[in-house]
Design an enzyme around this catalytic site. Structure first.
Site, PDB file in Angstrom:
ATOM      1  N   GLU A  91      49.756 -24.057   6.078  1.00  0.00           N
ATOM      2  CA  GLU A  91      49.450 -22.879   5.293  1.00  0.00           C
ATOM      3  C   GLU A  91      47.992 -22.470   5.410  1.00  0.00           C
ATOM      4  O   GLU A  91      47.104 -23.299   5.580  1.00  0.00           O
ATOM      5  CB  GLU A  91      49.814 -23.146   3.835  1.00  0.00           C
ATOM      6  CG  GLU A  91      51.316 -23.222   3.702  1.00  0.00           C
ATOM      7  CD  GLU A  91      51.803 -23.629   2.320  1.00  0.00           C
ATOM      8  OE1 GLU A  91      52.892 -23.194   1.953  1.00  0.00           O
ATOM      9  OE2 GLU A  91      51.089 -24.346   1.630  1.00  0.00           O
ATOM     10  N   CYS A 104      41.072 -19.870   3.930  1.00  0.00           N
ATOM     11  CA  CYS A 104      41.189 -21.321   3.767  1.00  0.00           C
ATOM     12  C   CYS A 104      42.183 -21.820   4.818  1.00  0.00           C
ATOM     13  O   CYS A 104      43.351 -21.435   4.827  1.00  0.00           O
ATOM     14  CB  CYS A 104      41.682 -21.601   2.344  1.00  0.00           C
ATOM     15  SG  CYS A 104      41.937 -23.347   2.017  1.00  0.00           S
ATOM     16  N   CYS A 111      48.763 -35.230   5.683  1.00  0.00           N
ATOM     17  CA  CYS A 111      47.478 -35.924   5.628  1.00  0.00           C
ATOM     18  C   CYS A 111      47.755 -37.389   5.359  1.00  0.00           C
ATOM     19  O   CYS A 111      48.631 -37.730   4.564  1.00  0.00           O
ATOM     20  CB  CYS A 111      46.597 -35.355   4.514  1.00  0.00           C
ATOM     21  SG  CYS A 111      44.961 -36.135   4.436  1.00  0.00           S
ATOM     22  N   CYS A 115      45.642 -39.147  -1.239  1.00  0.00           N
ATOM     23  CA  CYS A 115      45.008 -39.016  -2.555  1.00  0.00           C
ATOM     24  C   CYS A 115      46.114 -38.823  -3.595  1.00  0.00           C
ATOM     25  O   CYS A 115      47.084 -38.108  -3.358  1.00  0.00           O
ATOM     26  CB  CYS A 115      44.030 -37.852  -2.569  1.00  0.00           C
ATOM     27  SG  CYS A 115      42.709 -38.072  -1.354  1.00  0.00           S
ATOM     28  N   CYS A 118      47.322 -35.163  -4.778  1.00  0.00           N
ATOM     29  CA  CYS A 118      47.395 -34.096  -3.766  1.00  0.00           C
ATOM     30  C   CYS A 118      48.793 -34.016  -3.168  1.00  0.00           C
ATOM     31  O   CYS A 118      49.319 -35.016  -2.667  1.00  0.00           O
ATOM     32  CB  CYS A 118      46.375 -34.357  -2.668  1.00  0.00           C
ATOM     33  SG  CYS A 118      46.514 -33.225  -1.264  1.00  0.00           S
ATOM     34  N   GLU A 173      42.825 -33.514   6.488  1.00  0.00           N
ATOM     35  CA  GLU A 173      41.428 -33.945   6.398  1.00  0.00           C
ATOM     36  C   GLU A 173      40.741 -33.528   7.709  1.00  0.00           C
ATOM     37  O   GLU A 173      40.991 -34.128   8.763  1.00  0.00           O
ATOM     38  CB  GLU A 173      41.391 -35.464   6.190  1.00  0.00           C
ATOM     39  CG  GLU A 173      40.050 -36.121   6.400  1.00  0.00           C
ATOM     40  CD  GLU A 173      38.903 -35.511   5.594  1.00  0.00           C
ATOM     41  OE1 GLU A 173      39.051 -35.316   4.378  1.00  0.00           O
ATOM     42  OE2 GLU A 173      37.847 -35.227   6.210  1.00  0.00           O
ATOM     43  N   SER A 204      35.384 -29.304   4.121  1.00  0.00           N
ATOM     44  CA  SER A 204      35.602 -30.124   2.926  1.00  0.00           C
ATOM     45  C   SER A 204      36.180 -31.460   3.368  1.00  0.00           C
ATOM     46  O   SER A 204      37.153 -31.511   4.115  1.00  0.00           O
ATOM     47  CB  SER A 204      36.597 -29.425   1.996  1.00  0.00           C
ATOM     48  OG  SER A 204      36.919 -30.266   0.909  1.00  0.00           O
ATOM     49  N   SER A 226      34.795 -34.107  -1.569  1.00  0.00           N
ATOM     50  CA  SER A 226      35.757 -34.253  -2.663  1.00  0.00           C
ATOM     51  C   SER A 226      35.481 -35.558  -3.387  1.00  0.00           C
ATOM     52  O   SER A 226      35.888 -36.620  -2.931  1.00  0.00           O
ATOM     53  CB  SER A 226      37.175 -34.249  -2.087  1.00  0.00           C
ATOM     54  OG  SER A 226      37.458 -32.989  -1.547  1.00  0.00           O
ATOM     55  N   LEU A 227      34.817 -35.460  -4.513  1.00  0.00           N
ATOM     56  CA  LEU A 227      34.374 -36.660  -5.215  1.00  0.00           C
ATOM     57  C   LEU A 227      35.430 -37.146  -6.208  1.00  0.00           C
ATOM     58  O   LEU A 227      35.933 -38.244  -6.121  1.00  0.00           O
ATOM     59  CB  LEU A 227      33.054 -36.332  -5.921  1.00  0.00           C
ATOM     60  CG  LEU A 227      32.007 -37.419  -5.995  1.00  0.00           C
ATOM     61  CD1 LEU A 227      31.802 -38.119  -4.674  1.00  0.00           C
ATOM     62  CD2 LEU A 227      30.691 -36.793  -6.460  1.00  0.00           C
ATOM     63  N   HIS A 228      35.695 -36.333  -7.213  1.00  0.00           N
ATOM     64  CA  HIS A 228      36.797 -36.535  -8.168  1.00  0.00           C
ATOM     65  C   HIS A 228      36.656 -37.701  -9.139  1.00  0.00           C
ATOM     66  O   HIS A 228      37.470 -37.824 -10.064  1.00  0.00           O
ATOM     67  CB  HIS A 228      38.155 -36.661  -7.468  1.00  0.00           C
ATOM     68  CG  HIS A 228      38.431 -35.566  -6.488  1.00  0.00           C
ATOM     69  ND1 HIS A 228      38.191 -34.241  -6.774  1.00  0.00           N
ATOM     70  CD2 HIS A 228      38.912 -35.591  -5.218  1.00  0.00           C
ATOM     71  CE1 HIS A 228      38.529 -33.504  -5.718  1.00  0.00           C
ATOM     72  NE2 HIS A 228      38.957 -34.301  -4.773  1.00  0.00           N
ATOM     73  N   ASN A 303      46.095 -28.587 -10.041  1.00  0.00           N
ATOM     74  CA  ASN A 303      47.307 -27.790  -9.874  1.00  0.00           C
ATOM     75  C   ASN A 303      48.496 -28.717  -9.739  1.00  0.00           C
ATOM     76  O   ASN A 303      48.582 -29.476  -8.778  1.00  0.00           O
ATOM     77  CB  ASN A 303      47.194 -26.910  -8.625  1.00  0.00           C
ATOM     78  CG  ASN A 303      46.175 -25.812  -8.825  1.00  0.00           C
ATOM     79  OD1 ASN A 303      46.230 -25.078  -9.808  1.00  0.00           O
ATOM     80  ND2 ASN A 303      45.210 -25.723  -7.927  1.00  0.00           N
ATOM     81  N   CYS A 346      44.950 -24.656  -4.668  1.00  0.00           N
ATOM     82  CA  CYS A 346      44.504 -25.910  -4.054  1.00  0.00           C
ATOM     83  C   CYS A 346      45.467 -27.032  -4.348  1.00  0.00           C
ATOM     84  O   CYS A 346      45.880 -27.214  -5.479  1.00  0.00           O
ATOM     85  CB  CYS A 346      43.188 -26.387  -4.648  1.00  0.00           C
ATOM     86  SG  CYS A 346      41.897 -25.242  -4.509  1.00  0.00           S
TER      87      CYS A 346
HETATM   88  N1  SAH Z   1      41.110 -33.158   2.918  1.00  0.00           N
HETATM   89  C1  SAH Z   1      39.989 -32.408   2.505  1.00  0.00           C
HETATM   90  C2  SAH Z   1      40.232 -30.918   2.475  1.00  0.00           C
HETATM   91  C3  SAH Z   1      41.543 -30.419   1.952  1.00  0.00           C
HETATM   92  S1  SAH Z   1      41.865 -30.583   0.245  1.00  0.00           S
HETATM   93  C4  SAH Z   1      39.481 -32.897   1.167  1.00  0.00           C
HETATM   94  O1  SAH Z   1      40.152 -33.705   0.542  1.00  0.00           O
HETATM   95  O2  SAH Z   1      38.372 -32.490   0.796  1.00  0.00           O
HETATM   96  C5  SAH Z   1      40.852 -29.321  -0.508  1.00  0.00           C
HETATM   97  C6  SAH Z   1      40.489 -29.612  -1.953  1.00  0.00           C
HETATM   98  O3  SAH Z   1      41.624 -29.481  -2.824  1.00  0.00           O
HETATM   99  C7  SAH Z   1      39.962 -31.025  -2.133  1.00  0.00           C
HETATM  100  O4  SAH Z   1      38.828 -31.068  -2.966  1.00  0.00           O
HETATM  101  C8  SAH Z   1      41.138 -31.682  -2.810  1.00  0.00           C
HETATM  102  O5  SAH Z   1      40.752 -32.844  -3.476  1.00  0.00           O
HETATM  103  C9  SAH Z   1      41.651 -30.595  -3.703  1.00  0.00           C
HETATM  104  N2  SAH Z   1      42.999 -30.854  -4.219  1.00  0.00           N
HETATM  105  C10 SAH Z   1      43.969 -31.606  -3.659  1.00  0.00           C
HETATM  106  N3  SAH Z   1      45.071 -31.604  -4.448  1.00  0.00           N
HETATM  107  C11 SAH Z   1      44.789 -30.850  -5.528  1.00  0.00           C
HETATM  108  C12 SAH Z   1      45.545 -30.441  -6.683  1.00  0.00           C
HETATM  109  N4  SAH Z   1      46.789 -30.824  -6.862  1.00  0.00           N
HETATM  110  N5  SAH Z   1      44.939 -29.632  -7.573  1.00  0.00           N
HETATM  111  C13 SAH Z   1      43.668 -29.205  -7.365  1.00  0.00           C
HETATM  112  N6  SAH Z   1      42.926 -29.543  -6.293  1.00  0.00           N
HETATM  113  C14 SAH Z   1      43.472 -30.356  -5.384  1.00  0.00           C
HETATM  114 FE1  SF4 Z   2      44.218 -35.454   2.368  1.00  0.00          FE
HETATM  115 FE2  SF4 Z   2      42.345 -33.968   1.115  1.00  0.00          FE
HETATM  116 FE3  SF4 Z   2      44.842 -34.188   0.118  1.00  0.00          FE
HETATM  117 FE4  SF4 Z   2      43.210 -36.290   0.055  1.00  0.00          FE
HETATM  118  S1  SF4 Z   2      42.919 -34.315  -1.019  1.00  0.00           S
HETATM  119  S2  SF4 Z   2      45.369 -36.325   0.668  1.00  0.00           S
HETATM  120  S3  SF4 Z   2      42.108 -36.039   1.964  1.00  0.00           S
HETATM  121  S4  SF4 Z   2      44.273 -33.227   2.038  1.00  0.00           S
END
Ligand code: SAH
Ligand code: SF4
Length: 373
Positions: A91, A104, A111, A115, A118, A173, A204, A226-228, A303, A346
């Site tokens: 997408e 985007c 991936c 995470c 995600c 990623e 990112s 992406s720290l979180h 989300n 996202c």
């Molecule tokens: N893999 C890379 C880039 C793609 S994800 C990364 O992790 O940075 C892009 C962003 O969306 C990242 O910051 C990711 O952590 C965030 N993301 C992933 N799942 C999400 C969700 N369910 N709700 C909000 N943000 C999310």
């Molecule tokens: Fe992959 Fe980024 Fe999703 Fe983590 S947040 S699973 S690195 S796409």
């Protein structure tokens, strides 16, 4: 065998033309036709000699991934779904704003980094996208958006490009598909292709430390990390790759990156998960953790997607968390959730073409959660 010219940056195309016994300025002309003019038909490249056009038609193609769906959300966000073969789709999301248009882009089908919050991670890893599939998303979106604008009566010549910014924040990623991502980045930056400034292209990453160093040396662009989580114990759980590259190493890599980066800060993305990482104490811990890195924060309201047990932090909690960061003098933005009526927000990007039932279910759940708020 036919060669897909979308797989080449300027250097690659020059090599290909040299192999064909052609001069390098021809490669530049063709690069401009393909990426500046969005032309995929060699016959239409009118300032190229007919014999060369015929030769190109015999040995090469311009083959982007096919658009399988193109949907517009109520807020103007537009989501393209691309078929990348083998039942996989990726997408691409276009987000129009007053002063810019951001695309985007995805870099992998699925991936591997898994995470916990995600939806792309939850679907597992299928494969790396090719250069043609990465840059093809921009090529196709650009053509489609510009064709629509021209149909609406604006003049293409003096109009600015609709896509002014690119973020590699779609599925996958980017730094785990390093070579192809960097070749695609070079095309985005090339004046004979998309001519975007390094500041307007953002990678990112979940924090692959050696690849951050490589990106700094080979093709520095704006960086989002992406720290979180504000400590290793929690980040090990949310972003499992943290076990390999813990926070201390990641912070050091960010500072090394900034030595060559086009911007003088790193953006730290932080997904807001109710009761998990969103307390006042965690905001303060986050400030302390990142103290040594020139930074901005971007808070992303979580989300939801089917099967997840996480919930989005309530809006007042997100506001308070942001306030604590801002009171310490750090620029903090909270991402607007956009396009969620078409699953384009996202972390909702999940692209199984065949998985129609799940997609419908997901949309219903998202809408219900939005309504309930
Ligand atoms: N893999 C890379 C880039 C793609 S994800 C990364 O992790 O940075 C892009 C962003 O969306 C990242 O910051 C990711 O952590 C965030 N993301 C992933 N799942 C999400 C969700 N369910 N709700 C909000 N943000 C999310
Ligand atoms: Fe992959 Fe980024 Fe999703 Fe983590 S947040 S699973 S690195 S796409």
């Amino acid at each position: 065998m036919t060669v897909n010219l979308l797989d080449f940056d300027a250097a690659g195309l020059t090599d290909f033309f040299a192999e064909q016994g052609e001069k390098s300025f021809r490669a530049r002309q063709v690069l401009r036709w393909i990426h500046r003019c969005g032309q995929g038909d060699f016959a239409a490249m009118t300032d190229i000699a007919k014999t060369l056009r015929a030769k190109l038609m015999a040995v090469a193609v311009v083959a982007p991934p096919a658009i399988v769906s193109d949907r517009l959300a109520d807020d103007g966000t537009r989501k393209f779904l691309f078929d990348v073969g083998g039942g996989n789709a990726v997408e691409t999301v276009f987000i129009p704003e007053d002063d810019r248009g951001t695309l985007c882009i995805s870099t992998q089908a699925g991936c591997a980094l898994d995470c916990s919050f995600c939806s792309t991670g939850k679907q597992g890893f299928n494969r790396n996208l090719t250069v043609a599939e990465i840059i093809g998303q921009l090529w196709q979106a650009n053509r489609t958006l510009e064709a629509d604008r021209d149909r609406d009566g604006q003049l293409a010549e003096d109009a600015e490009r609709i896509i002014s910014n690119v973020v590699l924040m779609g599925m996958g990623e980017p730094l785990a598909n390093f070579e192809n991502t960097v070749t695609a980045l070079r095309l985005m930056l090339d004046d004979n292709a998309y001519g975007l400034s390094r500041r307007r292209v953002t990678v990112s990453t979940s924090g692959l430390v050696p690849a951050i160093d490589r990106l700094r040396d080979e093709c520095p662009v704006a960086l989002a990390v992406s720290l979180h989580a504000p400590n290793d114990a929690l980040r090990d759980e949310l972003v499992p790759v943290n076990r390999k590259y813990p926070l201390r190493e990641l912070m050091a890599a960010c500072n090394r990156y900034l030595e060559k980066a086009p911007r003088d800060f790193v953006t730290f993305e932080y997904v807001m998960l109710d009761g998990v990482n969103d307390s006042d104490a965690q905001a303060r811990e986050l400030l302390a953790l990142t103290r040594e890195v020139p930074r901005k924060f971007n808070l992303i309201p979580f989300n939801p997607f089917p099967g997840t047990s996480y919930r989005r932090s309530p809006a007042p909690r997100i506001r308070r968390f942001a306030e604590i960061l801002m009171e310490a003098g750090v620029v903090t933005t909270t991402r607007k959730t956009r396009g969620d009526d078409i699953d384009a927000a996202c972390g909702q990007l999940a692209g199984q073409v065949l998985d129609k039932t799940r997609r419908t279910a997901r949309r219903t759940i998202v809408l219900n959660e939005v309504d309930a708020r």
